[in-house]
Design an enzyme around this catalytic site. Sequence first.
Site, PDB file in Angstrom:
ATOM      1  CB  SER A  70      -0.967   0.012   1.186  1.00 39.66           C
ATOM      2  OG  SER A  70      -2.082  -0.807   0.916  1.00 39.66           O
ATOM      3  CE  LYS A  73      -4.564   2.019  -0.665  1.00 40.80           C
ATOM      4  NZ  LYS A  73      -4.003   0.673  -0.531  1.00 40.80           N
ATOM      5  CB  SER A 127      -4.534   1.433   3.694  1.00 37.27           C
ATOM      6  OG  SER A 127      -3.624   1.090   2.687  1.00 37.27           O
TER       7      SER A 127
END
Length: 366
Positions: A70, A73, A127
Site C-alpha cells: 500500500s 498509494k 488504506s
Amino acid sequence: MSRPPRPSPPPAEPQERAVGGPALDTAGLVVPAGAARPPAVTAISWLVADLDTGQVLGGCGPHEYGTPASVQKLLLAATMLPRLDPQQVVTVTDGDMDIEPGSSAVGLVAGGRYRIETVWLGLLLQSGNEAANVLARLGGGPDGMAGGVRAMNEEAHRLGALQTHAVTPSGLDGKGQFTSAYDLALIARACFADPTFRRYALTEAHRIPAQPAQRTKGFEIQNENQLIYRYPGALGGKTGFTDLARHTYVGAAQRNGRRLVVTLLGAEPQPARGWEQGAALLDWGFSLPRGAAVGRLVEPGELTASAAATPSVLAATGEPRPAAASGPLEDGLVARWPVAAVVAAVIGLLGAALLWRRRAGRRRPS
C-alpha cells in the site's frame, strides 16, 4: 522467518542502479564515512534522505527491487492530487468496489456520494483499496482506472523513479509490479512538497458520511500510521502489507529544522513493527551531521531532460538512461533495433560505393 516466494524482479539495469550516485549501486549497506552503524532492521532494503536538500544519508540495497503493497498509494497521491478538486462530490461505482476479498477497505459503498477529500482521507488514513480505485478512475480520463495507472507510471518516470512500475492503483499485488527504496523516497518527496498531502497525512480522524439511499450510517476512521502519535515531529507517511510484499513503510519527521524521510521494503513485524523500524532509522538519520551523504535524490524531470542529450554526452557525463514509463524494455529489443538498422544501412552504402568503383575501373582506358 518464513516468507512466501518473492516474485522475480526485472533484470538489473546498471544505469538505473546508479541513479543518485554510484555509491547507491549496492545490495548492501551504504553510510557516510565515520558514521555510526544504523540500527538493525528486518527490512530487505531501506533508505533515509533529506526531504529539503535531497541528500541521501544512507541505505541498504537502495536500488534493490521490492514489492510495494500500500505504499504505492503515495504514487497515486503524487499523480492525482494536482488533478482532482477535493470539494467535488463523486459517486462510487460497482467497478470501484472490485477489490480483493479481505483486503483493506475504508467502507465506501457503491452508489454512495462522497467529496473527493473524504476519499483521499479514506485512502491515506485507512488504506482503502476501493478509495484507490475511485481516485485512479477519476484521474484517468476517458480510460478510467487503466488511464489512472498509466498516469501513475508516467509520473514515476517524471520523478526519476525508474525502477517503479504500477499495475494496480492500490498496491494490491500485480504481476510485474515493483519499486525500490530509492524510488519511494523520490515519490514521498513529491508528496510532502504538497501542502494538501501534508495536511491529510497528519489528520488523526475523519468522519465518513452516512448514505441514506444505500441505508448505511456514518462512521469515523482513524489514521493507522502510529508514527504521528508516537514520534515527536512526525509529518506522516504510509503503511503497507501484503503476503508477497511483507511490511512496507514510508515515514517522515522534522527535527531542528531538518525534514527526513525513511522508506522500507520487505520488513517483518518482529521484533519491531514497520513504523518502529522507520522511527529508529529516522533517529539515526537525525544523529548525522548536516552534509553527511552518500548520494542524492534526483529532481523531477531531471532524467527526462537528460534523455534529450546525445548518447556520447550521456556516456561522458555518466547520466542514467531513463526507462520507458511502462517498465523495462523486454530483452532490450526495442533499444537495440535502431542500432542494428544504422549498421545495416552503413554496410549497404559501403557495398554500393565499392561496386561503383569496380565498374568505373573497367570503363577507364588503359
